[in-house]
Design a protein around this motif. Structure first.
Motif, PDB file in Angstrom:
ATOM      1  N   GLY A  70      30.064  40.389  28.216  1.00  0.00           N
ATOM      2  CA  GLY A  70      30.112  39.837  26.867  1.00  0.00           C
ATOM      3  C   GLY A  70      30.211  38.324  26.861  1.00  0.00           C
ATOM      4  N   LYS A  71      29.679  37.714  25.831  1.00  0.00           N
ATOM      5  CA  LYS A  71      29.694  36.257  25.763  1.00  0.00           C
ATOM      6  C   LYS A  71      31.095  35.699  25.519  1.00  0.00           C
ATOM      7  CE  LYS A  71      24.883  35.540  24.448  1.00  0.00           C
ATOM      8  NZ  LYS A  71      23.922  34.930  23.496  1.00  0.00           N
ATOM      9  N   LYS A  72      32.001  36.563  25.028  1.00  0.00           N
ATOM     10  CA  LYS A  72      33.380  36.131  24.815  1.00  0.00           C
ATOM     11  C   LYS A  72      34.321  36.686  25.886  1.00  0.00           C
ATOM     12  CE  LYS A  72      32.934  35.427  19.820  1.00  0.00           C
ATOM     13  NZ  LYS A  72      33.444  35.789  18.464  1.00  0.00           N
ATOM     14  N   TYR A  73      33.739  37.151  26.970  1.00  0.00           N
ATOM     15  CA  TYR A  73      34.549  37.704  28.068  1.00  0.00           C
ATOM     16  C   TYR A  73      35.295  36.593  28.798  1.00  0.00           C
ATOM     17  CZ  TYR A  73      35.714  39.577  32.675  1.00  0.00           C
ATOM     18  OH  TYR A  73      36.366  39.925  33.815  1.00  0.00           O
ATOM     19  N   VAL A  74      36.570  36.893  29.134  1.00  0.00           N
ATOM     20  CA  VAL A  74      37.344  36.052  30.049  1.00  0.00           C
ATOM     21  C   VAL A  74      37.991  36.973  31.066  1.00  0.00           C
ATOM     22  CG1 VAL A  74      37.784  34.210  28.394  1.00  0.00           C
ATOM     23  CG2 VAL A  74      39.380  36.142  28.552  1.00  0.00           C
ATOM     24  N   ALA A  75      38.289  36.458  32.232  1.00  0.00           N
ATOM     25  CA  ALA A  75      38.894  37.260  33.297  1.00  0.00           C
ATOM     26  C   ALA A  75      40.176  37.923  32.805  1.00  0.00           C
ATOM     27  CB  ALA A  75      39.186  36.381  34.509  1.00  0.00           C
ATOM     28  N   GLY A  76      40.304  39.202  33.082  1.00  0.00           N
ATOM     29  CA  GLY A  76      41.455  39.976  32.622  1.00  0.00           C
ATOM     30  C   GLY A  76      41.116  40.892  31.463  1.00  0.00           C
ATOM     31  N   ASN A  77      39.969  40.670  30.819  1.00  0.00           N
ATOM     32  CA  ASN A  77      39.531  41.568  29.764  1.00  0.00           C
ATOM     33  C   ASN A  77      38.994  42.872  30.356  1.00  0.00           C
ATOM     34  OD1 ASN A  77      40.255  39.609  27.980  1.00  0.00           O
ATOM     35  ND2 ASN A  77      38.213  39.267  27.120  1.00  0.00           N
ATOM     36  N   GLY A  78      38.831  43.875  29.500  1.00  0.00           N
ATOM     37  CA  GLY A  78      38.549  45.217  29.974  1.00  0.00           C
ATOM     38  C   GLY A  78      37.078  45.518  30.232  1.00  0.00           C
ATOM     39  N   PHE A  79      36.880  46.668  30.875  1.00  0.00           N
ATOM     40  CA  PHE A  79      35.557  47.202  31.178  1.00  0.00           C
ATOM     41  C   PHE A  79      35.359  48.498  30.390  1.00  0.00           C
ATOM     42  CE2 PHE A  79      36.800  44.540  34.640  1.00  0.00           C
ATOM     43  CZ  PHE A  79      35.640  43.944  35.101  1.00  0.00           C
ATOM     44  N   HIS A  80      34.206  48.635  29.769  1.00  0.00           N
ATOM     45  CA  HIS A  80      33.899  49.813  28.969  1.00  0.00           C
ATOM     46  C   HIS A  80      32.812  50.577  29.710  1.00  0.00           C
ATOM     47  CE1 HIS A  80      34.724  46.479  25.824  1.00  0.00           C
ATOM     48  NE2 HIS A  80      35.839  46.828  26.460  1.00  0.00           N
TER      49      HIS A  80
END
Length: 484
Positions: A70-80
């Protein structure tokens, strides 16, 4: 939307017909992903990933993982994630497949998975898989992996006439003695001289297929020369250049939309190429437009594993570190703190997608009274108190809520208390990675037969459900409170 859902059925049939083995299924998946703009990365190399971009990698060419950041992804965010598997029960050729008996050339095979082996008799069979080829150029030798598929029927496992078997109550298969496909007769192999390049043709006495003083460990000493000639002609090499192979017997009857009302798909390998394709197609279509990843804070992923039918315990199975490695490498590409991966896993969600047992009209007693999934009824949520499936109240709610928002049908399945229960990659990944998991699957009949069946409507429902999950999970997950 309607056009996408209707085309997914014909596209699935094409995918099934192009994928006689797990190797071919992964190859087809690669083609689809590349056409959709996904970039291939290698586990052997460093990854340079960017937000808003799409990637995939393969392992052993029988497992494939694709992901869109995602374009708003940062490290630590989840995986779907949607996870499925590429393998199906089949007959695989033995390391030494050459069998000659009473004037017949037969092919030694071993059973892979829990197949309904009686369904393999009297079918028009061929072979497919991969071969390792020796190549020499400018004095340098290299070894390469090639896919191979003989299109025409070349083998058959004949049943014994009822006149010679009247004392048997039902059809009982001895998988060692009765499951050998007939490739040819010795006399025809001799007369046709098909294998002249490899030496003498097969006769009633087994030969090594080459010079009599050559080592019995050569490829031609292990397999019929006629078979090696067929493989070599498909690859475009000499039989002597074949170093090794992994091949399996395959049905030659094509997958098809069928039934009096054209409501079914008749095909081999629906378990689990149906879920593999629906999840792959959903990911591609949920990430295809310029704006599709604009507001996405997570990573959308599909993971299609090999060896589920035999327990997933391989370097490319769900029991290996392949999933955890992928999550770790993606996370670390955007942040160096090792604790970020732990946070990401707790924010992630896995849909374990594996075909489900539809209620059989001739065996209704095999289903629990209140849990009878039917064809056309949509995806089935699988539950098991003993954790043969990884579903719980939270994960089933999340997946059901997505269905509710899109008016998609859903069903429930629990096995009878007095019957055994199969399992999936769900509990393996839930326990091995620590990720929230729901087990689901489209209902089907004839599971593990050489020829299975499912409903056209459920293919459409599965595709739409997975696509909605990819698009909406991030937002839905922010509204759910459990461990606070």
């Amino acid at each position: 939307m309607a056009g996408e859902a209707s085309s997914v059925v014909s596209d699935l049939v094409n995918f099934l017909n192009a994928s006689p083995t797990a190797f071919h299924a992964v190859d087809e998946a690669k083609k689809l992903l590349k056409r959709a703009g996904y970039e291939q990365v290698s586990e052997r190399e460093d990854w340079r990933l960017e937000v808003g971009k799409r990637y995939f990698f393969t392992r052993n060419h029988s497992t494939i993982v694709a992901f869109a950041i995602g374009k708003k992804y940062v490290a630590g965010n989840g995986f779907h994630i949607v996870g499925a598997h590429t393998d199906s029960p089949c007959l695989k050729l033995k390391p030494v497949s050459k069998v000659t008996k009473v004037g017949y050339l037969e092919v030694g095979v071993q059973t892979y998975g829990g197949g309904l082996w009686h369904t393999w008799f009297d079918r028009d069979l061929t072979i497919a898989g991969r071969v390792i080829i020796r190549e020499e150029k400018d004095g340098s030798v290299s070894y390469s992996h090639h896919l191979v598929r003989v299109e025409e029927p070349i083998m058959r496992i004949p049943t014994l006439a009822i006149h010679l078997d009247r004392g048997v109550d039902g059809f009982k298969v001895n998988t060692q003695s009765h499951l050998l496909p007939v490739l040819a007769t010795s006399i025809k192999a001799e007369l046709n001289k098909v294998v002249a390049e490899n030496g003498p043709a097969e006769s009633g006495v087994q030969t090594d297929g080459k010079k009599t003083n050559q080592s019995t460990t050569t490829t031609s000493s292990k397999h019929h020369s006629l078979l090696l000639q067929l493989i070599a002609s498909q690859v475009g090499c000499k039989p002597d250049d074949i170093c090794d192979f992994e091949l399996q017997a395959c049905d030659t009857q094509p997958s098809i939309v069928a039934g009096a009302a054209k409501e079914f798909i008749f095909s081999g390998r629906l378990d689990n190429l149906c879920m593999s394709y629906c999840s792959l197609k959903a990911l591609i279509d949920a990430t295809s437009s310029e704006s599709s990843l604009e507001d996405e804070t997570g990573v959308r992923m599909v993971a299609l594993f090999d060896h589920e039918e035999v327990g997933s315990n391989s370097a490319q199975g769900a029991g290996s570190p392949v999933m955890l490695n992928a999550l770790s490498r993606i996370t670390s590409s955007f942040g160096s703190d090792s604790k970020l991966l732990e946070k990401a896993i707790q924010r992630s969600f896995l849909v374990s997608a594996d075909m489900a047992h539809a209620l059989h009209p001739n065996y209704t007693e095999k289903h629990e009274d209140n849990h009878q999934p039917k064809l056309h009824g949509g995806l089935v949520i699988k539950n098991n108190a003993n954790q043969r499936y990884a579903t719980n109240a939270v994960t089933s709610f999340i997946f059901r809520e997505i269905a509710t928002n899109h008016n998609l049908p859903m069903q429930d399945f629990v096995v009878r208390n007095d019957m055994g229960c199969g399992s999936t990659i769900g509990p393996i990944l839930a326990s091995g990675v620590g990720i929230r998991t729901v087990d689901v699957g489209a209902p089907q009949l004839s599971m593990h037969s050489i020829r299975e069946m499912c409903a056209v409507d459920d293919v459409k429902h599965s595709y739409e459900h997975f696509k909605a999950y990819y698009r909406e999970f991030s937002q839905l997950d922010t509204k759910i409170t459990v461990d606070i």
